[in-house]
Design a protein around this motif. Structure first.
Motif, PDB file in Angstrom:
ATOM      1  N   GLU A 148      41.976  54.203  62.608  1.00 17.14           N
ATOM      2  CA  GLU A 148      42.108  54.093  64.071  1.00 17.14           C
ATOM      3  C   GLU A 148      41.890  55.467  64.693  1.00 17.14           C
ATOM      4  OE1 GLU A 148      42.311  51.188  65.163  1.00 17.14           O
ATOM      5  OE2 GLU A 148      43.048  50.087  63.415  1.00 17.14           O
ATOM      6  N   MET A 149      41.127  55.482  65.788  1.00 18.82           N
ATOM      7  CA  MET A 149      40.777  56.750  66.457  1.00 18.82           C
ATOM      8  C   MET A 149      41.588  56.900  67.747  1.00 18.82           C
ATOM      9  SD  MET A 149      38.215  58.169  64.691  1.00 18.82           S
ATOM     10  CE  MET A 149      37.208  59.104  65.840  1.00 18.82           C
ATOM     11  N   ILE A 150      42.217  58.079  67.920  1.00 18.33           N
ATOM     12  CA  ILE A 150      43.010  58.356  69.139  1.00 18.33           C
ATOM     13  C   ILE A 150      42.556  59.680  69.738  1.00 18.33           C
ATOM     14  CG2 ILE A 150      45.312  58.615  70.114  1.00 18.33           C
ATOM     15  CD1 ILE A 150      44.897  55.928  68.804  1.00 18.33           C
ATOM     16  N   TYR A 151      41.994  59.629  70.947  1.00 15.41           N
ATOM     17  CA  TYR A 151      41.570  60.853  71.640  1.00 15.41           C
ATOM     18  C   TYR A 151      42.705  61.373  72.513  1.00 15.41           C
ATOM     19  CZ  TYR A 151      39.218  63.929  74.972  1.00 15.41           C
ATOM     20  OH  TYR A 151      38.870  64.998  75.751  1.00 15.41           O
ATOM     21  N   VAL A 152      42.999  62.698  72.409  1.00 12.84           N
ATOM     22  CA  VAL A 152      44.106  63.282  73.185  1.00 12.84           C
ATOM     23  C   VAL A 152      43.687  64.524  73.981  1.00 12.84           C
ATOM     24  CG1 VAL A 152      45.914  62.398  71.658  1.00 12.84           C
ATOM     25  CG2 VAL A 152      44.869  64.631  71.175  1.00 12.84           C
ATOM     26  N   GLY A 153      42.397  64.801  74.060  1.00 16.78           N
ATOM     27  CA  GLY A 153      41.956  65.939  74.872  1.00 16.78           C
ATOM     28  C   GLY A 153      42.407  67.261  74.285  1.00 16.78           C
ATOM     29  N   LYS A 154      42.998  68.110  75.140  1.00 15.27           N
ATOM     30  CA  LYS A 154      43.546  69.382  74.689  1.00 15.27           C
ATOM     31  C   LYS A 154      44.785  69.696  75.526  1.00 15.27           C
ATOM     32  CE  LYS A 154      41.328  73.167  75.690  1.00 15.27           C
ATOM     33  NZ  LYS A 154      40.275  74.194  75.834  1.00 15.27           N
ATOM     34  N   ASN A 155      45.502  70.735  75.121  1.00 14.81           N
ATOM     35  CA  ASN A 155      46.728  71.097  75.830  1.00 14.81           C
ATOM     36  C   ASN A 155      46.456  71.366  77.307  1.00 14.81           C
ATOM     37  OD1 ASN A 155      49.404  71.689  76.199  1.00 14.81           O
ATOM     38  ND2 ASN A 155      49.297  73.725  75.336  1.00 14.81           N
ATOM     39  N   ASN A 156      47.413  70.982  78.162  1.00 11.54           N
ATOM     40  CA  ASN A 156      47.270  71.102  79.625  1.00 11.54           C
ATOM     41  C   ASN A 156      46.042  70.342  80.129  1.00 11.54           C
ATOM     42  OD1 ASN A 156      49.531  72.890  79.899  1.00 11.54           O
ATOM     43  ND2 ASN A 156      48.222  74.549  79.142  1.00 11.54           N
ATOM     44  N   PRO A 157      45.957  69.045  79.844  1.00 13.64           N
ATOM     45  CA  PRO A 157      44.791  68.265  80.289  1.00 13.64           C
ATOM     46  C   PRO A 157      44.679  68.248  81.809  1.00 13.64           C
ATOM     47  CG  PRO A 157      46.570  66.808  79.559  1.00 13.64           C
ATOM     48  CD  PRO A 157      46.984  68.189  79.197  1.00 13.64           C
ATOM     49  N   GLY A 158      43.429  68.276  82.276  1.00 15.98           N
ATOM     50  CA  GLY A 158      43.197  68.296  83.718  1.00 15.98           C
ATOM     51  C   GLY A 158      42.106  67.321  84.124  1.00 15.98           C
ATOM     52  N   GLU A 159      41.405  67.650  85.210  1.00 15.78           N
ATOM     53  CA  GLU A 159      40.388  66.756  85.756  1.00 15.78           C
ATOM     54  C   GLU A 159      39.239  66.521  84.774  1.00 15.78           C
ATOM     55  OE1 GLU A 159      40.467  64.981  88.549  1.00 15.78           O
ATOM     56  OE2 GLU A 159      42.531  65.716  88.769  1.00 15.78           O
ATOM     57  N   HIS A 160      38.913  67.569  83.994  1.00 20.31           N
ATOM     58  CA  HIS A 160      37.803  67.410  83.034  1.00 20.31           C
ATOM     59  C   HIS A 160      38.152  66.356  81.982  1.00 20.31           C
ATOM     60  CE1 HIS A 160      34.147  68.296  81.015  1.00 20.31           C
ATOM     61  NE2 HIS A 160      34.707  68.904  79.969  1.00 20.31           N
ATOM     62  N   THR A 161      39.419  66.339  81.566  1.00 20.45           N
ATOM     63  CA  THR A 161      39.858  65.324  80.606  1.00 20.45           C
ATOM     64  C   THR A 161      39.730  63.928  81.206  1.00 20.45           C
ATOM     65  OG1 THR A 161      41.435  66.897  79.636  1.00 20.45           O
ATOM     66  CG2 THR A 161      41.766  64.578  79.133  1.00 20.45           C
ATOM     67  N   LYS A 162      40.079  63.785  82.488  1.00 22.85           N
ATOM     68  CA  LYS A 162      39.930  62.487  83.162  1.00 22.85           C
ATOM     69  C   LYS A 162      38.469  62.030  83.164  1.00 22.85           C
ATOM     70  CE  LYS A 162      43.831  62.790  86.401  1.00 22.85           C
ATOM     71  NZ  LYS A 162      44.225  62.821  87.827  1.00 22.85           N
ATOM     72  N   GLU A 163      37.541  62.974  83.418  1.00 18.76           N
ATOM     73  CA  GLU A 163      36.119  62.639  83.437  1.00 18.76           C
ATOM     74  C   GLU A 163      35.661  62.180  82.050  1.00 18.76           C
ATOM     75  OE1 GLU A 163      34.144  66.124  84.842  1.00 18.76           O
ATOM     76  OE2 GLU A 163      35.116  66.084  86.806  1.00 18.76           O
ATOM     77  N   ILE A 164      36.123  62.891  81.002  1.00 17.90           N
ATOM     78  CA  ILE A 164      35.752  62.521  79.640  1.00 17.90           C
ATOM     79  C   ILE A 164      36.280  61.126  79.299  1.00 17.90           C
ATOM     80  CG2 ILE A 164      36.162  63.060  77.194  1.00 17.90           C
ATOM     81  CD1 ILE A 164      36.033  66.025  77.971  1.00 17.90           C
ATOM     82  N   GLN A 196      49.050  63.220  78.622  1.00 18.26           N
ATOM     83  CA  GLN A 196      49.971  64.256  79.104  1.00 18.26           C
ATOM     84  C   GLN A 196      51.301  64.196  78.351  1.00 18.26           C
ATOM     85  OE1 GLN A 196      49.637  63.086  83.363  1.00 18.26           O
ATOM     86  NE2 GLN A 196      49.263  65.252  83.752  1.00 18.26           N
ATOM     87  N   LEU A 197      51.782  62.990  78.087  1.00 19.97           N
ATOM     88  CA  LEU A 197      53.052  62.824  77.374  1.00 19.97           C
ATOM     89  C   LEU A 197      52.932  63.293  75.923  1.00 19.97           C
ATOM     90  CD1 LEU A 197      54.248  59.346  78.705  1.00 19.97           C
ATOM     91  CD2 LEU A 197      54.731  61.622  79.596  1.00 19.97           C
ATOM     92  N   PHE A 198      51.770  63.063  75.319  1.00 18.67           N
ATOM     93  CA  PHE A 198      51.537  63.524  73.951  1.00 18.67           C
ATOM     94  C   PHE A 198      51.742  65.038  73.866  1.00 18.67           C
ATOM     95  CE2 PHE A 198      48.568  65.513  70.969  1.00 18.67           C
ATOM     96  CZ  PHE A 198      48.926  64.911  69.775  1.00 18.67           C
ATOM     97  N   TRP A 199      51.132  65.760  74.787  1.00 20.74           N
ATOM     98  CA  TRP A 199      51.242  67.227  74.774  1.00 20.74           C
ATOM     99  C   TRP A 199      52.624  67.688  75.224  1.00 20.74           C
ATOM    100  CZ3 TRP A 199      47.885  69.719  72.046  1.00 20.74           C
ATOM    101  CH2 TRP A 199      46.610  69.206  71.868  1.00 20.74           C
TER     102      TRP A 199
END
Length: 601
Positions: A437-453, A472-475
C-alpha cells in the motif's frame, strides 16, 4: 439597567436648587445600594453617559434632522451651540479622569485580599481613599447633569457667562480628581504587587502540599470570585470546581484562538473520539484556560473565544478575562507558558504530574491516561520504531492495514517528476504480484505546493489515501514525538526512534524518500534520494527472495550489502514468547537467510 435609569432620573429630573450637592450625592449612594464601590462608580458613569449621550446626540443631529430640531426646541436648548466648546472640552478631560479612577477602584477590589492576608495598616490607609474617590466621581456626574438642565432653562443672553462658569467648575473638578488619581494609582499598584507576591507564594506552597482531593487547588486557580467559574461547552451549563472532584484535570492553556484547526481537530479526535476513551471516560477532564496575549483582552480575542467556546466538547473557564492576574503570572512563570499551547496535568489530589502532556495526547490519545510524566516514560519504554507508531490513528483504513499485517510504503517529496517515476516503478512491482500500500505524506510543514501535488495525484495516480489535513496531522505527530523524546532527555545518537523521527522531519531532499514496513513488525527500511531508484531498478535481483524472506527483508538484501563474504557463523537467539509467529530471519552480517534450530533449556 433599572438602577442606571433610576440614577439618570435622579440626575436630570430633580431640581438642583432644592438640595445642596452633597445631599444629592449621598442620596445617589442610597440608590446604588449594596454594590461594591467600583460598581457604584461604574453605574454612576453609565447614568452620566445616558444623560450626556442624549444631549450630545441632539446637538449632532440638529442641523440635519427636523425631529432633532423639534426635540431641542421642546427642551429649550439654545440653537447656538458653538459657545459650548470650552465646556465640552473640560468635560472630556473630566470624563477620562473619572473612567481612570473607576478602573483603579475596580482593580483594587478585584485583588484576592481574603486569600492572602493583606497588611491591615496599609488596608486601613487605602480604603478611605477608595470611598472618597467614589464620592467625587458620583458628585462630578451630578454636576454635569445639573449643567445640562441649566442649559435648557437658560435665556440666550445668559448663555456665554454661564458657560464660562460651568467650564471653570468642570476644570476645577478635573484638577481635584486628577490629584486624587496621582496619589491613588501608585498606592493601588503597590498593593497589587504586594498581593500578587503573596498569592504567588501561596500557590507555590499549595502545590507542594499533599491534599485529599483537588478542590483547594482548583478553587485557588479559578474560583476566587466566582462559585461557578467553569462551563461545559457541550451543554452550556455553568459549573463549579466540585464537578472535577476525584478526576485527573488537564489544563489546556493557550491564546484565545487556541490551536490551528488541524491541531484542534486532532486533539478532539485523540481524546473524546479515541477508541480507548471508553475505558477512561469520566476519569479525566480537559479545561481550556485562554490567556490574552495582551495586558487586557481585545475584541478580536473575545470573538475567537466566543466562537470556539460554542464548538468545543470540553470544559472551559467561563470568563477568562476575570482570571486573577497573580494566577496568570504564576502559569507563565512556574509552568513556562509563553504563548504556545501547553497542557498541565493535575492528578485527582491536585498535584502536578506533567507540565505539558499535549505531545502525549497527540501521540497516544486517551491511551496516555493518566497523562503523567511517569506514564510518558512507560509508554516510550514499550514503543519501537514500527508502522503502528508512525501512523497510529491518522486514518482508520491505515490503522486497519497495519493490524492486517500489510506491506506499507510511506513516501514524501515535493518533486512531481520524482513522485510520478516512483509510483510507476512501485506499480510495476505490484503488478508482479508483490502487494503493498502506498501512502503519500509530502514533507514537513506542508503548504500550498503540497495541496497542488495532491490534486494532481488524485487525477493522475488515484492512489492517495490521506487528505491535506491528515498529512498535517502525520507531521504533527512526528513533531510531538521529537519534542516528547527530547524533553525526556533522549538524544538521536542513542535513541533509534528519535533518530528516525528526526531524519524524516529534517529531510530536505528534493528527490524524495520512502519508508517500508509491514504491519506490527519492527523491521522497517528507510531509503532516500537516488538510492530508492537504484534499488527498484534491481528489482529482478531481489524479487526472487521475496517468497522466502518477505518483502522488507528481500529489499534489505539490496540496500544493505553483506558485511562478510563466504561462510558466516553469526547466530541470533530469539526467546520464545506467547504468540510468537514462526518465520524466517535474515542475517545482519551476510544478508542471507539464516538456518533455524530449536534450543531447549
Amino acid at each position: 439597567m433599572h438602577t442606571i435609569y433610576k440614577i439618570a432620573h435622579e440626575m436630570l429630573c430633580k431640581s438642583p436648587g432644592k438640595e445642596d450637592l452633597h445631599t444629592r450625592t449621598m442620596a445617589s449612594f442610597d440608590l446604588l445600594g449594596s454594590h461594591r464601590w467600583g460598581a457604584k462608580a461604574a453605574l454612576a458613569l453609565a447614568a452620566f453617559a445616558i444623560s450626556y449621550g442624549e444631549f450630545s446626540l441632539l446637538m449632532q443631529l440638529r442641523p440635519h434632522i427636523p425631529l432633532a430640531v423639534s426635540i431641542a426646541n421642546f427642551k429649550q436648548i439654545s440653537s447656538n451651540m458653538s459657545m459650548l466648546k470650552p465646556q465640552v472640552k473640560a468635560l472630556r478631560s473630566l470624563s477620562k479622569t473619572m473612567v481612570d479612577l473607576t478602573k483603579c477602584i475596580i482593580e483594587f477590589e478585584a485583588l484576592p485580599l481574603v486569600h492572602v492576608g493583606p497588611d491591615m495598616e496599609d488596608l486601613a490607609v487605602i480604603k478611605p481613599k477608595i470611598y472618597v474617590t467614589a464620592y467625587w466621581i458620583i458628585r462630578s456626574t451630578l454636576v454635569w447633569s445639573f449643567q445640562i438642565k441649566s442649559l435648557m432653562a437658560m435665556k440666550p443672553e445668559q448663555v456665554y457667562s454661564n458657560i464660562t462658569i460651568a467650564a471653570w467648575e468642570l476644570l476645577s473638578l478635573d484638577n481635584r480628581l486628577s490629584s486624587i488619581y496621582s496619589h491613588l494609582r501608585p498606592q493601588v499598584d503597590a498593593f497589587r504587587r504586594q498581593t500578587e507576591a503573596k498569592m504567588h507564594q501561596k500557590l507555590l506552597s499549595l502545590f507542594k502540599k499533599s491534599h485529599i482531593d483537588n478542590q483547594d487547588v482548583l478553587q485557588m486557580l479559578f474560583a476566587l470570585k466566582d462559585n461557578l467559574p467553569l462551563k461545559d461547552c457541550s451543554t452550556q451549563e455553568k459549573l463549579g470546581v466540585s464537578a472535577l472532584k476525584s478526576k485527573v484535570v488537564l489544563l489546556l492553556i493557550s491564546k484565545p484562538d487556541l490551536l490551528p484547526f488541524e491541531q484542534l481537530f486532532f486533539l478532539v479526535n485523540q481524546t473524546y473520539d479515541h477508541p480507548h476513551n471508553d475505558k477512561t471516560e469520566g476519569s479525566y477532564a480537559i479545561i481550556w484556560v485562554p490567556i490574552s496575549f495582551y495586558e487586557a483582552w481585545i475584541d478580536t480575542e473575545q470573538k475567537w473565544f466566543d466562537f470556539i467556546s460554542n464548538s468545543m466538547p470540553c470544559y472551559l473557564v467561563r470568563q477568562p478575562w476575570s482570571l486573577n492576574s497573580a494566577v496568570v503570572n504564576f502559569m507563565k512563570q512556574e509552568w513556562n507558558y509563553g504563548g504556545e499551547a501547553i497542557m498541565v496535568v493535575l492528578d485527582s489530589e491536585g498535584m502536578i504530574t506533567n507540565l505539558n502532556a499535549l505531545d502525549m495526547v497527540f501521540i497516544w490519545g486517551s491511551k496516555a491516561y493518566p497523562f503523567s510524566l511517569s506514564r510518558e516514560n512507560e509508554l516510550w519504554d514499550g514503543e519501537k520504531w514500527k508502522m503502528q507508531l508512525i501512523t497510529n490513528e491518522i486514518h482508520p483504513i491505515l490503522t486497519q492495514w497495519v493490524e492486517e499485517g500489510r506491506n506499507i510504503c510511506i513516501y514524501g517529496s515535493e518533486n512531481l517528476d520524482w513522485i510520478r517515476e516512483f509510483n510507476a516503478k512501485m506499480k510495476d512491482i505490484k503488478d508482479a504480484g508483490m502487494q503493498h500500500e502506498m501512502i503519500y505524506v509530502g514533507k514537513n510543514n506542508p503548504g500550498e505546493h503540497t495541496k497542488e501535488i495532491l490534486s494532481i495525484m488524485n487525477r493522475e495516480i488515484q492512489s492517495n489515501l490521506l487528505s491535506f489535513t491528515k498529512i498535517q496531522l502525520f507531521w504533527l505527530r512526528l513533531e510531538s514525538m521529537r519534542r516528547s523524546k527530547s524533553r525526556l532527555g533522549n538524544n538521536a545518537n542513542t535513541d533509534n526512534v528519535l533518530a528516525q523521527v528526526s531524519a524524516l522531519l529534517d529531510n530536505n531532499n528534493d528527490n524524495g524518500w520512502a519508508v517500508y514496513g509491514k504491519g506490527l513488525s519492527t523491521d522497517i527500511v528507510r531509503v532516500e534520494g537516488d538510492e530508492i531508484f537504484r534499488c527498484l531498478n534491481l528489482f529482478r535481483q531481489w524479487a526472487e527472495n521475496v517468497g522466502r524472506l518477505e518483502f522488507i527483508d528481500a529489499l534489505r538484501t539490496v540496500l544493505e550489502p553483506p558485511l562478510v563474504e563466504g561462510p558466516c557463523n553469526h547466530t541470533q537467539v530469539v526467546p520464545y514468547s506467547e504468540g510468537l509467529v514462526q518465520g524466517n530471519m535474515v542475517c545482519q552480517n551476510c544478508k542471507r537467510l539464516m538456518k533455524k534450530f530449536t534450543i531447549y533449556e
